[in-house]
Design a protein around this motif. Structure first.
Motif, short mmCIF file in Angstrom:
data_model
loop_
_atom_site.label_atom_id
_atom_site.label_comp_id
_atom_site.label_asym_id
_atom_site.label_seq_id
_atom_site.Cartn_x
_atom_site.Cartn_y
_atom_site.Cartn_z
N ARG A 157 0.83 -1.38 -0.14
CA ARG A 157 -0.01 0.54 -0.19
C ARG A 157 0.94 0.89 -0.19
NH1 ARG A 157 -5.65 1.00 -1.45
NH2 ARG A 157 -6.70 -0.93 -1.20
N ASP A 158 1.98 1.73 1.03
CA ASP A 158 2.64 2.57 1.13
C ASP A 158 4.03 2.33 0.60
OD1 ASP A 158 3.44 1.02 3.71
OD2 ASP A 158 2.59 2.53 4.25
N ASN A 159 4.15 1.15 0.48
CA ASN A 159 5.93 1.30 0.52
C ASN A 159 6.89 1.20 1.22
OD1 ASN A 159 8.17 0.13 -1.63
ND2 ASN A 159 8.31 2.61 -1.54
N THR A 160 6.18 1.00 2.94
CA THR A 160 7.11 1.33 3.95
C THR A 160 6.50 -0.38 4.80
OG1 THR A 160 5.20 2.26 5.36
CG2 THR A 160 6.91 4.08 3.69
N PRO A 161 7.58 0.11 5.08
CA PRO A 161 7.68 -1.41 6.42
C PRO A 161 7.12 -1.24 8.01
CG PRO A 161 9.67 -0.08 6.86
CD PRO A 161 9.30 0.60 5.47
N SER A 162 5.71 -0.13 7.71
CA SER A 162 5.54 0.60 8.70
C SER A 162 4.50 -0.36 9.07
CB SER A 162 5.03 1.67 9.12
OG SER A 162 4.38 1.50 7.95
N LYS A 163 3.92 -0.75 10.71
CA LYS A 163 3.28 -1.75 11.22
C LYS A 163 2.06 -1.21 12.50
CE LYS A 163 2.61 -6.37 12.63
NZ LYS A 163 1.18 -6.20 13.48
N SER A 164 0.97 -1.35 11.63
CA SER A 164 0.54 -1.11 12.46
C SER A 164 -1.30 -1.91 12.10
CB SER A 164 -0.87 0.44 12.42
OG SER A 164 -1.20 0.96 11.19
N ASP A 165 -2.76 -1.73 13.22
CA ASP A 165 -2.96 -2.59 13.41
C ASP A 165 -4.78 -1.96 12.65
OD1 ASP A 165 -2.78 -3.68 15.38
OD2 ASP A 165 -4.45 -2.71 16.62
N HIS A 166 -4.12 -0.73 11.99
CA HIS A 166 -5.39 -0.39 10.20
C HIS A 166 -4.81 -0.92 9.78
CE1 HIS A 166 -7.47 2.21 14.19
NE2 HIS A 166 -8.08 3.10 13.35
N LYS A 167 -3.30 -1.26 9.17
CA LYS A 167 -2.55 -0.97 8.35
C LYS A 167 -3.11 -2.74 8.14
CE LYS A 167 1.00 -0.72 5.66
NZ LYS A 167 3.07 -0.27 5.10
N ASP A 168 -2.61 -3.55 8.96
CA ASP A 168 -2.62 -4.66 9.15
C ASP A 168 -4.17 -5.22 8.28
OD1 ASP A 168 -0.42 -5.22 9.54
OD2 ASP A 168 -0.54 -5.94 11.35
N ALA A 169 -5.49 -3.92 8.68
CA ALA A 169 -6.77 -4.50 8.74
C ALA A 169 -6.85 -4.39 7.06
CB ALA A 169 -8.30 -3.82 9.45
N LEU A 170 -5.87 -3.57 6.41
CA LEU A 170 -6.50 -3.07 4.82
C LEU A 170 -5.26 -4.24 3.87
CD1 LEU A 170 -7.56 -1.18 2.99
CD2 LEU A 170 -5.25 0.20 3.58
N VAL A 171 -4.56 -4.24 4.82
CA VAL A 171 -3.64 -5.52 3.58
C VAL A 171 -4.51 -6.70 3.80
CG1 VAL A 171 -2.19 -7.21 3.84
CG2 VAL A 171 -1.26 -4.63 4.55
N ILE A 172 -4.99 -7.28 4.53
CA ILE A 172 -6.08 -8.36 4.81
C ILE A 172 -6.62 -8.58 3.81
CG2 ILE A 172 -7.58 -9.45 6.11
CD1 ILE A 172 -5.46 -8.74 8.57
N ALA A 173 -7.80 -7.00 3.88
CA ALA A 173 -8.92 -6.96 2.72
C ALA A 173 -8.04 -6.98 0.94
CB ALA A 173 -9.55 -5.63 3.10
N ASP A 174 -6.74 -6.25 1.02
CA ASP A 174 -5.98 -6.46 -0.33
C ASP A 174 -6.37 -8.02 -0.26
OD1 ASP A 174 -6.60 -3.42 -0.58
OD2 ASP A 174 -4.76 -3.37 -0.22
N MET A 175 -5.34 -9.10 0.01
CA MET A 175 -5.18 -10.02 0.31
C MET A 175 -6.04 -10.56 -0.20
SD MET A 175 -2.44 -10.80 3.17
CE MET A 175 -2.48 -12.61 2.27
N ILE A 176 -7.29 -10.37 0.21
CA ILE A 176 -8.54 -11.46 -0.13
C ILE A 176 -9.45 -10.98 -1.42
CG2 ILE A 176 -11.21 -11.61 1.03
CD1 ILE A 176 -10.36 -10.98 3.57
N LYS A 177 -9.30 -9.47 -1.79
CA LYS A 177 -9.44 -9.28 -2.86
C LYS A 177 -8.88 -9.68 -4.24
CE LYS A 177 -7.14 -5.56 -4.43
NZ LYS A 177 -6.45 -5.59 -5.23
N ASN A 178 -8.25 -10.20 -4.25
CA ASN A 178 -6.88 -10.94 -4.93
C ASN A 178 -6.46 -12.46 -4.27
OD1 ASN A 178 -5.49 -8.72 -5.71
ND2 ASN A 178 -4.34 -7.91 -4.25
N GLY A 179 -6.96 -13.21 -4.14
CA GLY A 179 -7.72 -14.23 -4.31
C GLY A 179 -7.01 -15.08 -3.11
#
Length: 421
Positions: free
Chosen positions: A116-138
């Protein structure tokens, strides 16, 4: 039947349509965070923080309904990481509400966090968005709660593993105790957990106690715990070694109390393991194909219970290779251009399932004539290393288990292994 993992991946991608609201949930112990995206990955609405209780789940339901109405969508899929045991309650509640619940691999979430943001940052809000992205990609798998029998097997086998660790720790402490207080006992009994050694440690563990006894007293004591005592020669040897023991003579009262506690832990673990063994036998009788699998030479109740507890209903797998992927025993290749990398096991699966598949295969290599013949052929004729042959046979055993479970037929070596018949 050919099994292709790509076919499954395509089906997962095709499942996400333009009408879907894709929700990713970052799981925690007390509070979860949810983010939503469209089928193209466009973030929708605002993040939601909700508690791990009924009111929090209802809050999530209202949030989902508001987004569906706002963006004119009519389908929803909710995904989460299987973080410990904290996801169980939410997943069951979603399924009860008729909402499709899926899981994503935590390893992949970590790999995709920079998308999403090309950074190694990690947070609960970002992780939730990463999980949603993975789901839509199968990149997800459906949540499937197994029937009660399989869930009971999983719980009991996990409990068995914990008890076994406690038992091993107690045995190791007993070995340490003997080395300090009565090291000569190893000359009397080669195995310190045999019936004679345990009886000796219960009755007269200290050299100062054993040296005052007669042969008849030692044998009489052993008879309290054994139908056949350890023998007159061992009784004489025990007394003789106790008289010249080099074990410690200090703090003997504390050492004796310590040994008493270790033996109580040892006895408790043995009783608990016996109880679990009986329960496993009863549960396996409730699974239609389990008894036919147990008739196969080399398949024990413990190893089969471990596989069924981790894998669930084997008849639900499309192919044995799917079971191998679930265990992480599928082959992973690394190559580029002219460079050919080494073929390795992916180990992206359930480690306990790998463990029991390996144990079952090793047991069959030692006791099952057909598997023995295949192993001999792999090593002698195909010139495979022994461990490579074992890993290849793990695949054969997995395909055999799934095939027999799906057909509910009895084991027939001429059909399963025609090249060896």
């Amino acid at each position: 039947m050919n099994f292709k993992a790509q076919d499954k991946q395509n089906q997962l991608i095709e499942n996400i349509t333009v009408h879907h609201l894709v929700v990713g949930v970052d799981i925690a112990q007390e509070a979860h965070v949810a983010r939503a995206v469209s089928f193209r990955g466009i973030a929708l609405g605002h993040p939601l923080e909700f508690g791990s209780h009924l009111e929090g789940f209802k809050q999530l339901g209202r949030w989902i309904q508001d987004l569906l109405k706002s963006y004119k969508l009519n389908k929803v899929i909710v995904g989460m990481e299987p973080t410990g045991h904290y996801w169980f309650s939410l997943a069951r509640w979603l399924i009860d509400q008729g909402i499709e619940a899926v899981l994503v691999n935590p390893h992949l979430v970590k790999k995709n966090k920079e998308n999403r943001d090309n950074t190694p940052s990690k947070s609960d809000h970002k992780d939730a968005l990463v999980i949603a992205d993975m789901i839509k990609n199968g990149y997800y798998s459906p949540v499937r709660f197994q029937p009660e029998a399989y869930e009971e097997l999983r719980i009991l086998m996990a409990n068995r593993e914990t008890i076994t660790k406690r038992l091993n720790a107690a045995v190791n402490q007993i070995h340490r105790w003997v080395d300090i207080v009565f090291p000569e006992l190893r000359q009397v009994f080669k195995i310190l957990t045999c019936a004679g050694a345990i009886a000796t440690l219960r009755l007269f563990p200290l050299p100062s106690e054993a040296r005052r006894l007669t042969r008849e007293q030692v044998i009489s004591g052993w008879k309290q715990f054994m139908k056949r005592h350890a023998g007159v020669k061992r009784a004489d040897l025990l007394i003789a070694l106790a008289k010249c023991s080099v074990g410690t003579t200090h703090a003997l009262h504390a050492y004796k109390l310590h040994l008493q506690h270790l033996l109580e832990e040892y006895d408790l673990a043995q009783r608990q393991l016996e109880k679990i063994k009986d329960e496993l036998q009863l549960i396996l009788k409730r699974i239609p194909y389990a008894q036919k699998l147990l008739e196969i030479q080399g398949v024990s109740a413990t190893s089969l219970a471990g596989i069924l507890g981790e894998a669930g209903d084997l008849s639900g797998y499309a192919h044995g290779n799917a079971l191998l992927r679930h265990a992480g025993l599928n082959i992973a290749e690394a190559s580029s251009g002219k460079w050919k990398g080494k073929m390795v096991l992916s180990k992206r699966g359930r480690p306990r399932l790998r463990h029991f598949l390996y144990l079952m295969t090793m047991c069959m290599v030692m006791t099952n004539p057909e598997i023995q013949a295949l192993h001999h052929y792999n090593v002698k004729e195909k010139k495979l290393k022994k461990m490579k042959s074992i890993m290849k046979l793990c695949g054969k055993v997995a395909r055999m288990l799934v095939g027999l479970a799906k057909s509910n037929e009895a084991y027939d070596s001429t059909r399963v292994f025609p090249q060896v018949a």
